[in-house]
Scaffold this active site. Structure first.
Site, short mmCIF file in Angstrom:
data_model
loop_
_atom_site.label_atom_id
_atom_site.label_comp_id
_atom_site.label_asym_id
_atom_site.label_seq_id
_atom_site.Cartn_x
_atom_site.Cartn_y
_atom_site.Cartn_z
N HIS A 361 0.87 -1.18 0.00
CA HIS A 361 0.00 0.00 0.00
C HIS A 361 0.90 1.23 0.00
O HIS A 361 1.57 1.52 1.00
CB HIS A 361 -0.91 0.00 1.23
CG HIS A 361 -1.94 -1.09 1.21
ND1 HIS A 361 -2.48 -1.63 2.36
CD2 HIS A 361 -2.52 -1.75 0.17
CE1 HIS A 361 -3.35 -2.55 2.03
NE2 HIS A 361 -3.39 -2.66 0.71
N GLU A 364 1.24 3.98 2.87
CA GLU A 364 1.61 3.55 4.22
C GLU A 364 3.13 3.56 4.34
O GLU A 364 3.79 2.52 4.42
CB GLU A 364 1.01 2.19 4.52
CG GLU A 364 -0.52 2.21 4.48
CD GLU A 364 -1.16 0.84 4.56
OE1 GLU A 364 -0.41 -0.17 4.62
OE2 GLU A 364 -2.40 0.76 4.54
N HIS A 457 2.81 -2.80 7.12
CA HIS A 457 1.72 -1.93 6.72
C HIS A 457 1.60 -0.75 7.67
O HIS A 457 2.31 -0.67 8.68
CB HIS A 457 0.39 -2.69 6.71
CG HIS A 457 0.22 -3.61 5.54
ND1 HIS A 457 -0.69 -3.39 4.54
CD2 HIS A 457 0.85 -4.75 5.21
CE1 HIS A 457 -0.62 -4.36 3.64
NE2 HIS A 457 0.32 -5.20 4.03
N GLU A 529 1.00 -4.09 11.43
CA GLU A 529 0.31 -2.81 11.30
C GLU A 529 0.95 -1.81 12.25
O GLU A 529 0.95 -2.01 13.47
CB GLU A 529 -1.18 -2.97 11.63
CG GLU A 529 -1.94 -3.92 10.71
CD GLU A 529 -2.32 -3.27 9.40
OE1 GLU A 529 -2.02 -2.06 9.24
OE2 GLU A 529 -2.90 -3.95 8.55
#
Length: 800
Positions: A361, A364, A457, A529
């Site tokens: 992504h 990010e 991420h 994350e």
């Protein structure tokens, strides 16, 4: 005179085959003309010379031959879609760690809620014209993007007193679509959606010039899509002052007051928008400043880092840089292989593998900072780093989606799709980065065990750092997938939250890298994350993360790997016991919430872990968007053609008996059509009585055959009586005596093909009416009988 001697001399003067081949081979490429191979100077830089300047018949090492970077040459310039305008200026930001913690913004309750007026009541001071959106698709790319003269999109200042801000975002990773001046120091901003889509507005990164000191400016982004955001719980935007960087060596810092995140009431009838507003005072007059959602990390930043690794004589010995593939735009997707050279083949084969990746992504960027911290440590001369390189082979893809990073997308590639929903794809040409990554890991699994897979991420709704994993159904390894996250939380207690981890495998996440690698056989498969905000834990409570915090987590990943693989299993077993206790408490809590009281001793471990976990959250792209944009129209046309030309599948005939019946039925239908207008009804009854006698089958065979034929005969009772049959062709169809015998043997069975055997007077044939005939010409014999009824003048067609 001496033939034998002449032959021997000729053999001695023959050239060496290898030298002759090399001579002609290199001569073909222009290295030789009329001179000997070893005596002429060569222009090639790939052949080696000795200390006397003579050519050695060997090439340089492959690393030098196929090196990606040259210490003296420029970096590979990013390739942009041909629709994108790109300014020629190159941007560079310094890394800087604030000396004091940057605390979350504390709302006062008096924050102003600005009215969104739009360009009808304001003045557009910056707007991108040629931006590909939904409905278009990527076609080609080039260095520098769009051809032609790059226009100045900012307004022209009317003089030194004009205080209009000058906006710009046409640089690497930049994202700003439009800026509208609605008051003297107030601006409404519109972000550009991901290219070739109409959604994913979260990442912003733009430049402003012509600033004024000690004046309060207000910026309001008006088209965000997520209903929840970290800005509601204290997150601040990032600002970078070029004058502060040049004079005081100060880099990115958290700034902003009167921060509010609210719903935009001026909906356009489609999806609701949300707004982010903040106020700020610039530190200098006539400064150049940047704003960003998070610390930028561009494709050029990555290439500069990899160049330093390649040019390092020590690091380049155990870190090999290769091209994994090329992206849609032709940008290189790099693959690093990091391990110490093995002394024996057995030692090399015994090494386990660890696979790490980031930036699938593109918005990010925190994933890149964690990756940078990991690479800094694993490439260092630390004893722990050397030990890790001795026992592991690290496969690292530092930037999976370079196209999205370059153009400033938040979530998608140039295919207009979220790559982290397409790890199961077979469309290599549309999703090359994902396809080649999965293929690389598949080949790696065939060679050795992959101990851990982790994809880095960023998270926009939750603070801290945490992992998403996959519950293991094998009771032998029950809870083992949770040991690594628990160890990591103990090594980084002020950053990593084990309570925020989740191990549920949802159907909508089947296409993610985490789930696909887990199903390929990697037990410890994770998505890491890291928040865009900061920490709510320990000493860093209520403070924003800096780049140093994220890089330190890369070090903690390495440290946790050593604990996880320690031959002394004490730590591992302690964590496993703690996990069982935590899980038992969680189960009791769930039952208490449901108002149930259960004794779970001895049976609690049989409860499905997925039943007590909530779903993962934070993604606004949980479901796959389907095919890439450029294939949607093609797929629609193909589906339409399939519907037009789709043929009904014929039911396959399973037995020989069925094939014979089908063939005879088709023949009978053909004869009915051919004889429809032949007026030979008068002699029909007499013709039937002149037929020869058939050999009789056994009673059981005849009875069985007639039972099988009854449904089809009854079907023909209602046939149109206006049709006629050719008597000459029907002489071999029915034997009257055989029908009478069957009627005698089975009185309740009605045959409609002869007046002698019919019990229904309404079915008797008359001169002006045709009888109803059965579809089969004869009762079929039972399968398995060696003897078969023989009919004179009747041909039986059988198909193998």
């Amino acid at each position: 005179m001496f033939p034998a001697l002449e032959t021997e001399l000729k053999q001695e003067t023959l050239p060496d085959p290898y030298e002759d081949f090399m001579y002609h081979h290199l001569q073909y490429y222009g290295y030789f003309k009329d001179s000997l191979m070893l005596g002429s100077p060569l222009k090639s830089r790939q052949l080696l010379h000795d200390e006397f300047g003579e050519v050695k018949p060997c090439l340089r090492e492959p690393r030098d031959l196929f090196a990606f970077f040259s210490s003296s040459g420029p970096l590979q310039a990013p390739r942009w879609p041909i629709e994108c305008e790109v300014i020629k200026e190159s941007l560079c930001h310094i890394e800087w760690v604030p000396p004091q913690p940057e605390y979350f913004y504390q709302p006062t309750g008096n924050e102003k809620l600005p009215e969104i007026v739009g360009e009808e009541k304001g003045t557009v001071v910056y707007q991108l014209d040629s931006v590909p959106t939904e409905g278009s698709y990527f076609t080609s790319a080039r260095v520098g993007g769009k051809r032609g003269i790059i226009r100045d999109l900012a307004v022209t200042l009317q003089g030194p007193e004009d205080n209009t801000l000058l906006f710009e975002s046409r640089f690497e990773s930049g994202n700003l679509q439009k800026a509208v001046r609605v008051d003297t120091y107030e601006y409404e901003l519109t972000l550009r959606t991901d290219l070739y889509t109409n959604k994913h507005t979260q990442w912003f990164y733009f430049r402003v010039q012509n600033t004024r000191k000690d004046v309060t400016y207000r910026f309001t982004i008006v088209n965000l899509l997520k209903p929840k955001s970290l800005y509601t719980i204290g997150m601040k935007p990032l600002m970078y002052s070029q004058l502060d960087a040049d004079t005081h060596n100060i880099g990115w810092r958290r700034e902003g007051k009167e921060i509010r995140y609210f719903k935009n009431n001026t909906e356009d009838g489609q999806q609701p928008f949300y707004c982010l507003t903040w106020t700020i005072q610039f530190p200098h007059d006539q400064d150049t400043c940047f704003f960003a959602h998070f610390y930028p990390y561009t494709y050029t930043d990555l290439q500069c880092y990899l160049l330093s690794v390649v040019n390092n004589p020590v690091q380049s010995q155990f870190c090999k840089l290769r091209t994994l593939c090329r992206s849609l735009a032709g940008n290189t997707v790099y693959l690093l292989t990091i391990t110490n050279p093995s002394r024996t083949p057995q030692e090399a084969a015994a090494k386990k593998a660890v696979v790490l990746s980031a930036r699938v992504h593109p918005g990010e960027s925190n994933g890149s900072w964690i990756m940078k911290g990991f690479l800094d440590f694993i490439l260092s001369n630390s004893p722990d780093a050397q030990l890790l390189r001795d026992i592991f082979i690290f496969k690292v893809v530092p930037m999976l989606n370079p196209d999205g990073v370059i153009v400033g997308n938040y979530r998608c590639s140039l295919a207009g799709r979220d790559l982290n929903r397409h790890y199961k794809t077979i469309l290599k040409e549309s999703f090359p980065c994902i396809w080649y990554t999965r293929n690389m890991i598949k080949r790696l699994l065939e060679e050795r065990e992959v101990l851990l897979y982790c994809d880095f991420h960023g998270h926009s709704r939750k603070n801290n750092i945490f992992l998403y994993g996959c519950n293991n159904n094998d009771r032998k390894y029950w809870l083992h997938e949770r040991v690594f996250p628990l160890m990591l939380s103990k090594n980084a207690p002020d950053k990593f939250s084990f309570q925020s981890c989740n191990f549920k495998v949802q159907k909508c996440k089947e296409g993610t890298g985490r789930v696909v690698m887990w199903r390929m056989g990697i037990l410890n498969s994770y998505t890491m994350e890291s928040t865009f905000g900061g920490s709510t834990l320990g000493n860093k409570r209520d403070t924003h993360f800096t780049t140093e915090d994220l890089k330190s987590l890369g070090y903690h990943v390495c440290d946790t790997l050593l604990d996880f693989c320690d031959p002394d299993r004490t730590k591992f077993m302690q964590c496993l016991a703690e996990l069982k206790e935590l899980l038992q408490q969680e189960i009791h809590k769930k039952f208490n919430e449901l108002g149930q009281d259960m004794d779970l001793e001895g049976s609690w471990s049989d409860i499905s872990l997925s039943d007590i976990e909530s779903s993962t959250s934070g993604s606004d792209s949980s479901l796959s968007d389907g095919l890439p944009v450029h294939l949607l129209n093609i797929a629609h046309e193909v589906n339409q053609k399939k519907k037009m030309y789709k043929k009904k599948k014929k039911k396959p005939l399973q037995t020989r008996k069925q094939r014979n019946e089908q063939y005879q039925k088709n023949n009978l239908m053909r004869e009915l059509k051919l004889t429809e207008d032949i007026p030979e009804r008068a002699g029909f009854a007499s013709t039937l009585q002149k037929q020869p006698t058939f050999f009789r089958n056994s009673e059981n065979a005849s009875s069985s055959a007639m039972r099988n034929e009854k449904p089809r005969l009854n079907e023909l009772h209602g046939r149109d009586k206006g049709s006629s049959l050719d008597p000459s062709k029907m002489t071999s169809l029915i034997l009257t005596k055989n029908k009478e015998r069957m009627q005698t043997e089975k009185p309740g069975f009605t045959v409609s093909c002869s007046p002698k055997t019919s019990t229904n007077p309404s079915q008797e044939p008359v001169p002006d009416m045709k009888p109803s005939w059965s579809r089969n010409r004869y009762p079929a014999a039972r399968r398995g009988r060696a003897a078969m009824t023989v009919y004179p003048s009747l041909h039986i067609y059988t198909y193998p």
